[in-house]
Design a protein around this motif. Structure first.
Motif, PDB file in Angstrom:
ATOM      1  N   VAL A   1       1.065  -1.160   0.016  1.00  0.00           N
ATOM      2  CA  VAL A   1       0.254  -0.060  -0.030  1.00  0.00           C
ATOM      3  C   VAL A   1       0.819   1.176   0.115  1.00  0.00           C
ATOM      4  CG1 VAL A   1      -1.349   1.644   1.329  1.00  0.00           C
ATOM      5  CG2 VAL A   1      -2.058  -1.026   0.854  1.00  0.00           C
ATOM      6  N   ASP A   2       2.017   1.307   0.899  1.00  0.00           N
ATOM      7  CA  ASP A   2       2.799   2.575   0.856  1.00  0.00           C
ATOM      8  C   ASP A   2       3.577   2.719  -0.623  1.00  0.00           C
ATOM      9  OD1 ASP A   2       2.276   3.240   3.382  1.00  0.00           O
ATOM     10  OD2 ASP A   2       4.078   2.289   4.359  1.00  0.00           O
ATOM     11  N   THR A   3       3.854   1.714  -1.074  1.00  0.00           N
ATOM     12  CA  THR A   3       4.367   1.751  -2.654  1.00  0.00           C
ATOM     13  C   THR A   3       3.280   2.126  -3.626  1.00  0.00           C
ATOM     14  OG1 THR A   3       5.880  -0.118  -2.200  1.00  0.00           O
ATOM     15  CG2 THR A   3       5.263   0.482  -4.316  1.00  0.00           C
ATOM     16  N   ILE A   4       2.400   1.871  -3.217  1.00  0.00           N
ATOM     17  CA  ILE A   4       0.899   2.433  -4.242  1.00  0.00           C
ATOM     18  C   ILE A   4       1.041   3.740  -3.984  1.00  0.00           C
ATOM     19  CG2 ILE A   4      -1.553   2.117  -4.679  1.00  0.00           C
ATOM     20  CD1 ILE A   4      -1.112  -0.793  -4.131  1.00  0.00           C
ATOM     21  N   ILE A   5       0.756   4.338  -2.821  1.00  0.00           N
ATOM     22  CA  ILE A   5       0.642   5.645  -2.561  1.00  0.00           C
ATOM     23  C   ILE A   5       2.061   6.459  -2.979  1.00  0.00           C
ATOM     24  CG2 ILE A   5       0.520   7.321  -0.818  1.00  0.00           C
ATOM     25  CD1 ILE A   5      -1.103   5.199   0.891  1.00  0.00           C
ATOM     26  N   ARG A   6       2.926   5.810  -2.938  1.00  0.00           N
ATOM     27  CA  ARG A   6       4.182   6.326  -3.358  1.00  0.00           C
ATOM     28  C   ARG A   6       4.219   6.742  -4.987  1.00  0.00           C
ATOM     29  NH1 ARG A   6      10.791   4.645  -2.453  1.00  0.00           N
ATOM     30  NH2 ARG A   6      11.490   6.667  -3.536  1.00  0.00           N
ATOM     31  N   LEU A   7       3.908   5.738  -5.704  1.00  0.00           N
ATOM     32  CA  LEU A   7       3.622   5.799  -6.842  1.00  0.00           C
ATOM     33  C   LEU A   7       2.639   6.780  -7.571  1.00  0.00           C
ATOM     34  CD1 LEU A   7       3.569   2.001  -7.901  1.00  0.00           C
ATOM     35  CD2 LEU A   7       5.295   3.474  -8.688  1.00  0.00           C
ATOM     36  N   LYS A   8       1.668   7.068  -6.787  1.00  0.00           N
ATOM     37  CA  LYS A   8       0.417   7.879  -7.062  1.00  0.00           C
ATOM     38  C   LYS A   8       1.310   9.197  -6.765  1.00  0.00           C
ATOM     39  CE  LYS A   8      -3.516   9.386  -7.861  1.00  0.00           C
ATOM     40  NZ  LYS A   8      -4.149   9.108  -9.414  1.00  0.00           N
TER      41      LYS A   8
ATOM     42  N   ASP B   1      -4.953   4.100   8.680  1.00  0.00           N
ATOM     43  CA  ASP B   1      -5.238   5.359   8.070  1.00  0.00           C
ATOM     44  C   ASP B   1      -4.948   5.693   6.825  1.00  0.00           C
ATOM     45  OD1 ASP B   1      -6.166   5.930  10.901  1.00  0.00           O
ATOM     46  OD2 ASP B   1      -4.208   6.389  11.467  1.00  0.00           O
ATOM     47  N   ARG B   2      -4.811   4.716   5.861  1.00  0.00           N
ATOM     48  CA  ARG B   2      -4.494   5.157   4.649  1.00  0.00           C
ATOM     49  C   ARG B   2      -5.587   4.618   3.639  1.00  0.00           C
ATOM     50  NH1 ARG B   2       0.057   3.168   7.458  1.00  0.00           N
ATOM     51  NH2 ARG B   2       2.218   3.943   6.814  1.00  0.00           N
ATOM     52  N   ASP B   3      -6.179   5.623   3.158  1.00  0.00           N
ATOM     53  CA  ASP B   3      -7.467   5.109   2.036  1.00  0.00           C
ATOM     54  C   ASP B   3      -6.514   4.659   0.584  1.00  0.00           C
ATOM     55  OD1 ASP B   3      -9.344   4.993   0.314  1.00  0.00           O
ATOM     56  OD2 ASP B   3     -10.203   6.887   0.666  1.00  0.00           O
TER      57      ASP B   3
END
Length: 212
Positions: free
Chosen positions: A96-103, A132-134
């Motif tokens: 998830v953190d990788t996805i958010i970073r890519l975004k 706490d991450r959507d």
């Protein structure tokens, strides 16, 4: 963006989520009276049609249990559906953190997942927020088999995915845990990563594809 990759496409189960919880899977087998050694085969026997959206939960679980003589009513099917989703939706926060970073880096993000109606409800409901991450909000498009009436690795679902990707196939990176799905993506000329639990995905994306 440094990379030639423009769009990153994620599977959900066993990529964004952890592996299926075997203790919960055993609880499903026990409810149905199916020996554990038989349950994985019974569970996947008509899973594709369930994920396609052509079977509801009652019909799916009835078909799983039928060879073992276990009748399934709506109450039992409901219990099994809840356990089924519980077994899958443990979110991999590192992914998830990788996805958010890519975004945040400006890449276009898609999800392409074989997922039934119960999975969709869980994903957009209780599983949407992880620490706490959507994570759902990071995706530009979410393509689910139950909505499309198609399942991976059918070629048509990749064609639709590439239309939504808004990039040439060779500029799309597809991440999945199933070799057959990876092979179909490669046939569609996408770049691919065969994901495994514990894989340092962020590091791989940086070193192999220059995404960060």
């Amino acid at each position: 963006m440094k990379s030639e990759i423009a769009t990153v496409i994620f599977d959900c189960g066993q990529v964004i989520t952890h592996r299926q919880n075997k203790d919960i899977a055993r609880a499903m087998a026990d409810l149905l009276g199916i020996p554990w050694e038989d349950f994985p085969r019974a569970y996947v026997s008509v899973r594709g049609e369930y994920d396609r959206g052509s079977l509801d939960a009652l019909t799916y679980w009835g078909m799983v249990a039928a060879p073992y003589g276990k009748p399934v009513d709506r109450e039992l099917a409901g219990q099994l559906a809840v356990l089924d989703m519980d077994s899958w939706f443990s979110i991999n926060i590192e992914v998830v953190d990788t996805i958010i970073r890519l975004k945040n880096e400006g890449y276009r993000l898609l999800m392409l997942s074989n997922m039934n109606w119960e999975g969709k409800e869980r994903m957009f409901g209780p599983a949407r927020i992880a620490q706490d991450r959507d994570w759902i909000a990071a995706f530009d498009e979410i393509l689910l088999s139950c909505d499309l009436g198609l399942i991976k690795p059918e070629p048509e679902i990749y064609r639709i995915c590439l239309e939504k990707a808004r990039a040439e196939p060779e500029r799309c990176l597809f991440i999945d845990d199933m070799p057959g799905n990876i092979a179909a993506a490669q046939a569609a000329v996408m770049r691919t990563i065969l994901f495994r639990e514990g894989m340092p995905l962020g590091t791989m994306l940086a070193e192999r594809y220059g995404l960060f």
